[in-house]
Design an enzyme around this catalytic site. Structure first.
Site, PDB file in Angstrom:
ATOM      1  N   ASN A 198      33.733  48.290  45.975  1.00  0.00           N
ATOM      2  CA  ASN A 198      34.036  46.897  46.329  1.00  0.00           C
ATOM      3  C   ASN A 198      35.285  46.392  45.605  1.00  0.00           C
ATOM      4  O   ASN A 198      35.658  45.239  45.737  1.00  0.00           O
ATOM      5  CB  ASN A 198      32.843  45.977  46.030  1.00  0.00           C
ATOM      6  CG  ASN A 198      32.686  45.698  44.556  1.00  0.00           C
ATOM      7  OD1 ASN A 198      32.948  46.557  43.717  1.00  0.00           O
ATOM      8  ND2 ASN A 198      32.281  44.492  44.206  1.00  0.00           N
ATOM      9  N   LEU A 224      33.723  32.529  49.147  1.00  0.00           N
ATOM     10  CA  LEU A 224      34.049  31.688  47.992  1.00  0.00           C
ATOM     11  C   LEU A 224      34.922  32.434  46.976  1.00  0.00           C
ATOM     12  O   LEU A 224      35.236  31.912  45.917  1.00  0.00           O
ATOM     13  CB  LEU A 224      32.759  31.222  47.294  1.00  0.00           C
ATOM     14  CG  LEU A 224      31.889  30.221  48.045  1.00  0.00           C
ATOM     15  CD1 LEU A 224      30.637  29.905  47.233  1.00  0.00           C
ATOM     16  CD2 LEU A 224      32.642  28.942  48.355  1.00  0.00           C
ATOM     17  N   SER A 225      35.314  33.654  47.329  1.00  0.00           N
ATOM     18  CA  SER A 225      36.066  34.481  46.377  1.00  0.00           C
ATOM     19  C   SER A 225      37.378  33.839  45.915  1.00  0.00           C
ATOM     20  O   SER A 225      37.695  33.892  44.722  1.00  0.00           O
ATOM     21  CB  SER A 225      36.333  35.871  46.976  1.00  0.00           C
ATOM     22  OG  SER A 225      35.124  36.602  47.007  1.00  0.00           O
ATOM     23  N   GLY A 248      17.986  46.552  54.340  1.00  0.00           N
ATOM     24  CA  GLY A 248      19.327  47.005  54.670  1.00  0.00           C
ATOM     25  C   GLY A 248      19.716  48.274  53.936  1.00  0.00           C
ATOM     26  O   GLY A 248      19.077  48.657  52.947  1.00  0.00           O
ATOM     27  N   ALA A 249      20.785  48.938  54.444  1.00  0.00           N
ATOM     28  CA  ALA A 249      21.209  50.215  53.855  1.00  0.00           C
ATOM     29  C   ALA A 249      22.728  50.318  53.749  1.00  0.00           C
ATOM     30  O   ALA A 249      23.274  51.411  53.667  1.00  0.00           O
ATOM     31  CB  ALA A 249      20.666  51.373  54.692  1.00  0.00           C
ATOM     32  N   GLY A 267      22.639  34.797  45.710  1.00  0.00           N
ATOM     33  CA  GLY A 267      23.609  35.762  45.207  1.00  0.00           C
ATOM     34  C   GLY A 267      24.790  35.185  44.447  1.00  0.00           C
ATOM     35  O   GLY A 267      25.752  35.910  44.163  1.00  0.00           O
ATOM     36  N   LYS A 321      32.975  48.698  52.713  1.00  0.00           N
ATOM     37  CA  LYS A 321      32.721  49.213  51.362  1.00  0.00           C
ATOM     38  C   LYS A 321      32.577  50.740  51.321  1.00  0.00           C
ATOM     39  O   LYS A 321      32.821  51.359  50.289  1.00  0.00           O
ATOM     40  CB  LYS A 321      31.462  48.573  50.772  1.00  0.00           C
ATOM     41  CG  LYS A 321      31.627  47.092  50.448  1.00  0.00           C
ATOM     42  CD  LYS A 321      30.379  46.534  49.787  1.00  0.00           C
ATOM     43  CE  LYS A 321      30.550  45.059  49.460  1.00  0.00           C
ATOM     44  NZ  LYS A 321      29.423  44.525  48.698  1.00  0.00           N
ATOM     45  N   TYR A 366      25.287  34.182  49.286  1.00  0.00           N
ATOM     46  CA  TYR A 366      25.460  32.972  48.469  1.00  0.00           C
ATOM     47  C   TYR A 366      25.924  31.774  49.293  1.00  0.00           C
ATOM     48  O   TYR A 366      26.092  30.683  48.764  1.00  0.00           O
ATOM     49  CB  TYR A 366      26.455  33.240  47.329  1.00  0.00           C
ATOM     50  CG  TYR A 366      27.814  33.703  47.810  1.00  0.00           C
ATOM     51  CD1 TYR A 366      28.788  32.780  48.199  1.00  0.00           C
ATOM     52  CD2 TYR A 366      28.121  35.055  47.884  1.00  0.00           C
ATOM     53  CE1 TYR A 366      30.024  33.198  48.661  1.00  0.00           C
ATOM     54  CE2 TYR A 366      29.350  35.477  48.342  1.00  0.00           C
ATOM     55  CZ  TYR A 366      30.299  34.543  48.732  1.00  0.00           C
ATOM     56  OH  TYR A 366      31.518  34.959  49.193  1.00  0.00           O
TER      57      TYR A 366
END
Length: 273
Positions: free
Chosen positions: A85, A16-17, A124-125, A240, A65, A219
């Site tokens: 990011n 959606l950016s 998560g990591a 998110g 990232k 999100y």
């Protein structure tokens, strides 16, 4: 002339950016163009050493990232987190930042989730998880349990961030499921449950009962199966979207060297409802 911006990642059809940054352009009267830049791993180096110089800046998402840090001058907070990011292109140089931290912080505060002195869990990591870990450490939480598929790999990946921290434990998903774990908050930093694989959840409904707050960095969809489990268990759930918007606004502040008011953020959020 329009400012050329974009998002680099491996798979971006769900993003959606572009819509988000179009709203920011509209609200602040910025002449900008924001595009999706899908790259395979073997294309990343060429983009970050050649193609990027036609841009004012880019955002970075899964799975680049951490890898992207090798090509930029990294800001202090991003260095500590160990992931970027956002990249600013300025005077022929690349500067890397982490606005995920800012976005996550704003999202929790706006929803009255305060983690100080609490037991916290992170699934998560990767790059997103690193920003969450750093925020939890800065808030002086009671404990952080990081849940991963490969414990040894995670220990190596997260070493600089968690070294000498006595209140951090790394476990696998099976241990979480069969152990006696419960906490104030669990944050999903994995892509599990993201569109189009919406029927998946990183944890079971039974495990979800053990947490007062379930927060998903995803999100799309707005309610993942992970969050659906929390809702059905009468627990608090949060997607998110606010983080996406807040980190996007922070990126625009870096690229345009401006401050964007809370009122503008709230206006943009309304346009997504």
């Amino acid at each position: 002339m329009k400012k050329k911006l974009g998002l680099i990642g491996e798979k971006l059809p769900h993003s959606l950016s572009p819509k988000l940054h179009k709203e920011i352009f509209k609200n602040l009267d910025i002449q900008g163009d924001y595009s999706l830049i899908e790259l395979k791993e073997n294309q990343l180096e060429k983009f970050l050493t050649k193609d990027i110089y036609s841009y004012l800046g880019v955002n970075i998402t899964i799975p680049y990232k951490i890898k992207s840090m090798d090509f930029v001058e990294v800001s202090k907070e991003a260095q500590e987190i160990g992931a970027i990011n956002t990249i600013l292109v300025k005077d022929g140089k690349l500067f890397g930042y982490n606005t995920d931290y800012f976005g996550f912080k704003r999202m929790l505060e706006e929803n009255n989730i305060f983690v100080d002195g609490k037991d916290t869990f992170i699934l998560g990591a990767g790059g997103g998880a690193r920003a969450v870990i750093k925020y939890f450490l800065d808030r002086d939480v009671k404990s952080i349990t990081i849940v991963v598929r490969n414990i040894q790999k995670a220990k190596i990946q997260l070493d600089s961030l968690i070294k000498n921290k006595e209140n951090i434990e790394i476990i696998d998903f099976k241990t979480l499921e069969y152990g006696n774990y419960n906490g104030y908050i669990v944050v999903n930093c994995t892509p599990v449950g993201m569109y189009p694989n919406v029927e998946n959840s990183p944890i079971t409904k039974e495990v979800s009962k053990n947490f007062e707050n379930s927060v998903d960095l995803i999100y799309n969809p707005l309610e993942t199966k992970f969050l659906k489990f929390a809702r059905e268990n009468n627990k608090n759930s949060l997607n998110g979207m606010y983080m996406l918007i807040a980190q996007g606004v922070a990126s625009e502040e870096i690229w345009n060297n401006i401050n964007i008011s809370k009122e503008v953020i709230e206006k943009i959020i309304k346009s997504f409802e």
